[in-house]
Design a protein around this motif. Structure first.
Motif, PDB file in Angstrom:
ATOM      1  N   VAL A 171      -4.770  10.453   5.230  1.00 27.60           N
ATOM      2  CA  VAL A 171      -4.796   9.002   5.460  1.00 27.60           C
ATOM      3  C   VAL A 171      -3.631   8.624   6.365  1.00 27.60           C
ATOM      4  O   VAL A 171      -2.510   9.142   6.193  1.00 27.60           O
ATOM      5  N   LEU A 172      -3.882   7.736   7.331  1.00 27.99           N
ATOM      6  CA  LEU A 172      -2.822   7.201   8.185  1.00 27.99           C
ATOM      7  C   LEU A 172      -2.772   5.685   8.036  1.00 27.99           C
ATOM      8  O   LEU A 172      -3.816   5.016   8.103  1.00 27.99           O
ATOM      9  N   MET A 187       0.812  -1.207   0.000  1.00 23.08           N
ATOM     10  CA  MET A 187       0.000   0.000   0.000  1.00 23.08           C
ATOM     11  C   MET A 187       0.848   1.262   0.000  1.00 23.08           C
ATOM     12  O   MET A 187       0.461   2.288  -0.564  1.00 23.08           O
ATOM     13  N   THR A 188       2.026   1.194   0.635  1.00 19.69           N
ATOM     14  CA  THR A 188       2.880   2.381   0.770  1.00 19.69           C
ATOM     15  C   THR A 188       4.048   2.387  -0.222  1.00 19.69           C
ATOM     16  O   THR A 188       5.009   3.133  -0.043  1.00 19.69           O
ATOM     17  N   GLY A 189       3.958   1.562  -1.251  1.00 19.40           N
ATOM     18  CA  GLY A 189       4.933   1.615  -2.337  1.00 19.40           C
ATOM     19  C   GLY A 189       6.278   0.997  -2.050  1.00 19.40           C
ATOM     20  O   GLY A 189       7.216   1.146  -2.841  1.00 19.40           O
ATOM     21  N   LEU A 190       6.413   0.264  -0.924  1.00 21.68           N
ATOM     22  CA  LEU A 190       7.701  -0.329  -0.562  1.00 21.68           C
ATOM     23  C   LEU A 190       7.908  -1.708  -1.181  1.00 21.68           C
ATOM     24  O   LEU A 190       9.043  -2.150  -1.345  1.00 21.68           O
ATOM     25  N   THR A 191       6.810  -2.383  -1.494  1.00 23.70           N
ATOM     26  CA  THR A 191       6.865  -3.712  -2.095  1.00 23.70           C
ATOM     27  C   THR A 191       5.910  -3.751  -3.278  1.00 23.70           C
ATOM     28  O   THR A 191       4.742  -3.375  -3.126  1.00 23.70           O
ATOM     29  N   PRO A 192       6.372  -4.184  -4.454  1.00 23.56           N
ATOM     30  CA  PRO A 192       5.459  -4.246  -5.609  1.00 23.56           C
ATOM     31  C   PRO A 192       4.508  -5.430  -5.490  1.00 23.56           C
ATOM     32  O   PRO A 192       4.877  -6.496  -4.997  1.00 23.56           O
ATOM     33  N   ALA A 193       3.284  -5.242  -5.912  1.00 28.50           N
ATOM     34  CA  ALA A 193       2.304  -6.337  -5.920  1.00 28.50           C
ATOM     35  C   ALA A 193       2.558  -7.241  -7.109  1.00 28.50           C
ATOM     36  O   ALA A 193       3.015  -6.800  -8.165  1.00 28.50           O
ATOM     37  N   SER A 194       2.271  -8.528  -6.958  1.00 28.53           N
ATOM     38  CA  SER A 194       2.332  -9.458  -8.080  1.00 28.53           C
ATOM     39  C   SER A 194       1.083  -9.303  -8.952  1.00 28.53           C
ATOM     40  O   SER A 194       1.155  -9.346 -10.177  1.00 28.53           O
ATOM     41  N   VAL A 195      -0.052  -9.123  -8.287  1.00 30.54           N
ATOM     42  CA  VAL A 195      -1.340  -8.935  -8.966  1.00 30.54           C
ATOM     43  C   VAL A 195      -2.154  -7.955  -8.130  1.00 30.54           C
ATOM     44  O   VAL A 195      -2.015  -7.903  -6.907  1.00 30.54           O
ATOM     45  N   GLY A 196      -3.023  -7.191  -8.770  1.00 30.54           N
ATOM     46  CA  GLY A 196      -3.918  -6.294  -8.059  1.00 30.54           C
ATOM     47  C   GLY A 196      -3.294  -4.942  -7.775  1.00 30.54           C
ATOM     48  O   GLY A 196      -2.184  -4.629  -8.236  1.00 30.54           O
ATOM     49  N   GLN A 197      -4.000  -4.136  -6.993  1.00 33.04           N
ATOM     50  CA  GLN A 197      -3.518  -2.795  -6.696  1.00 33.04           C
ATOM     51  C   GLN A 197      -4.066  -2.291  -5.366  1.00 33.04           C
ATOM     52  O   GLN A 197      -5.073  -2.773  -4.860  1.00 33.04           O
ATOM     53  N   LEU A 214      -4.891   1.540  -3.760  1.00 36.78           N
ATOM     54  CA  LEU A 214      -5.024   2.936  -4.149  1.00 36.78           C
ATOM     55  C   LEU A 214      -5.364   3.816  -2.953  1.00 36.78           C
ATOM     56  O   LEU A 214      -6.148   3.424  -2.082  1.00 36.78           O
ATOM     57  N   ILE A 215      -4.772   4.994  -2.915  1.00 36.44           N
ATOM     58  CA  ILE A 215      -5.077   6.005  -1.912  1.00 36.44           C
ATOM     59  C   ILE A 215      -5.827   7.127  -2.624  1.00 36.44           C
ATOM     60  O   ILE A 215      -5.255   7.799  -3.484  1.00 36.44           O
ATOM     61  N   ASP A 216      -7.098   7.278  -2.305  1.00 33.13           N
ATOM     62  CA  ASP A 216      -7.941   8.260  -3.005  1.00 33.13           C
ATOM     63  C   ASP A 216      -7.831   8.087  -4.526  1.00 33.13           C
ATOM     64  O   ASP A 216      -7.724   9.055  -5.282  1.00 33.13           O
ATOM     65  N   GLY A 217      -7.819   6.823  -4.965  1.00 36.18           N
ATOM     66  CA  GLY A 217      -7.820   6.504  -6.383  1.00 36.18           C
ATOM     67  C   GLY A 217      -6.472   6.541  -7.066  1.00 36.18           C
ATOM     68  O   GLY A 217      -6.394   6.352  -8.289  1.00 36.18           O
ATOM     69  N   VAL A 218      -5.386   6.764  -6.296  1.00 37.78           N
ATOM     70  CA  VAL A 218      -4.049   6.896  -6.883  1.00 37.78           C
ATOM     71  C   VAL A 218      -3.086   5.930  -6.209  1.00 37.78           C
ATOM     72  O   VAL A 218      -3.137   5.740  -4.992  1.00 37.78           O
ATOM     73  N   ASP A 219      -2.197   5.316  -6.999  1.00 33.83           N
ATOM     74  CA  ASP A 219      -1.133   4.486  -6.444  1.00 33.83           C
ATOM     75  C   ASP A 219      -0.204   5.378  -5.613  1.00 33.83           C
ATOM     76  O   ASP A 219       0.118   6.493  -6.020  1.00 33.83           O
ATOM     77  N   GLY A 246       3.943  12.509   1.542  1.00 37.14           N
ATOM     78  CA  GLY A 246       3.853  12.721   2.984  1.00 37.14           C
ATOM     79  C   GLY A 246       2.776  13.701   3.393  1.00 37.14           C
ATOM     80  O   GLY A 246       2.320  13.689   4.534  1.00 37.14           O
ATOM     81  N   THR A 247       2.328  14.535   2.466  1.00 35.34           N
ATOM     82  CA  THR A 247       1.252  15.478   2.766  1.00 35.34           C
ATOM     83  C   THR A 247      -0.122  14.856   2.530  1.00 35.34           C
ATOM     84  O   THR A 247      -1.138  15.493   2.815  1.00 35.34           O
ATOM     85  N   GLN A 248      -0.138  13.638   1.996  1.00 39.09           N
ATOM     86  CA  GLN A 248      -1.398  12.949   1.718  1.00 39.09           C
ATOM     87  C   GLN A 248      -1.565  11.684   2.562  1.00 39.09           C
ATOM     88  O   GLN A 248      -2.675  11.354   2.959  1.00 39.09           O
TER      89      GLN A 248
END
Length: 308
Positions: free
Chosen positions: A149-150, A47-57, A59-64, A72-74
């Protein structure tokens, strides 16, 4: 809002996260529960972009997350309180984050005050911090950019009871102002108190999700359950049995699979004064968790007759 859609992560044939989907809505605290190794941390890292997903996604407010400008401001993130530069002071860490996000230095002082780190403590090197102090610094860093978002992984770990109460109040206030909170914790009592919705994961799969009340109701087989304590629990137990109920002795009182009104009426008829009468919440959450994740628990349940 957080939207996780058909998320899967595999490592050399091992599936750590298996087709996971859920939503965390604004204005709510979502508890994320599961045994060690169930896939919670992997999901949060994706979710926080540290590990890539194999499948699926995710999203935070519709954005990766990786596509969010100045993330950090979002999104405020705390995944490991110990993963902070041990050679820098707490103030330096927050100052560097503020510079990266283009925030005024005054924001650093605001966050230090919010998490109750004194000026003297803020000028000490992180290697000399207790775990609880590192958690407070990590929470300050997560909130620095005033995100919407936290995403927090075990933020109460290392905090004393007063610190846990403080964190609980902080997150409740954040959600009440419209923020989205995803909170992973092994402290079931804290999740019971603060969470509006609960997601339970085991072996990388979602095994249950819904509002706290829905899951508790389901765990009791759709029936009400009441905790009661009186001046004479032995006499009350006899009265409840006489009323056709099957009370169970639990720590500090009795638990009955009926509503509070029925328990109160039985006590009144028997002339037994009640000390406490409430929905059976905490024990039910623990029972629900253990039942839903029983196949993934390392430990076996200890019973009077030995190991179950």
């Amino acid at each position: 809002m957080i939207q996780v859609q058909n998320l899967t992560k595999t490592y050399a044939g091992f599936t750590a996260v298996d087709d996971v989907s859920f939503t965390c809505r604004p204005g709510a605290v979502t508890g994320f529960l599961g045994p060690n190794g169930a896939g919670k941390s992997t999901t949060m890292r994706i979710m926080t972009g540290l590990t890539p997903a194999s499948v699926g996604q995710a999203l935070i407010d519709g954005v990766d997350y990786r596509d969010i400008p100045n993330p950090g401001t979002q999104v405020g993130v705390l995944l490991d309180a110990s993963a902070q530069h041990a050679g820098r002071t707490g103030r330096e860490i927050l100052t560097l984050s503020a510079l990266t996000m283009g925030l005024p230095s005054s924001r650093v002082d605001e966050m230090l005050e919010l998490v109750s780190l004194s000026d003297t403590e803020s000028r000490r090197r992180v290697k000399n911090y207790s775990l609880g102090m590192r958690q407070r610094l990590g929470i300050a860093n997560a909130l620095l950019g005033d995100p919407k978002v936290l995403i927090l992984d075990e933020p109460a770990n290392g905090l004393d009871p007063a610190g846990i109460h403080w964190m609980r109040s902080l997150l409740r206030h954040y959600a009440d102002r419209g923020g989205t909170v995803l909170l992973s914790s092994h402290l079931l009592h804290e999740i019971e108190i603060i969470a509006d919705e609960i997601i339970v994961i085991g072996h990388g799969k979602i095994v249950a999700q819904g509002t706290k009340d829905e899951l508790m109701h389901r765990a009791r087989g759709g029936a009400d359950s009441t905790f009661v304590h009186s001046v004479d629990d032995e006499q009350l137990q006899k009265a409840l049995v006489g009323a056709g109920q099957q009370p169970t002795a639990v720590q500090g009182g009795l638990q009955v699979a009926v509503g509070a009104e029925q328990v109160g009426q039985a006590a009144l008829a028997a002339g037994v004064a009640l000390v406490e009468l409430r929905p059976a919440g905490g024990a039910g959450l623990e029972d629900m968790f253990l039942e839903l994740t029983s196949a993934t628990q390392r430990e076996k349940t200890i019973t009077e007759g030995g190991v179950a």
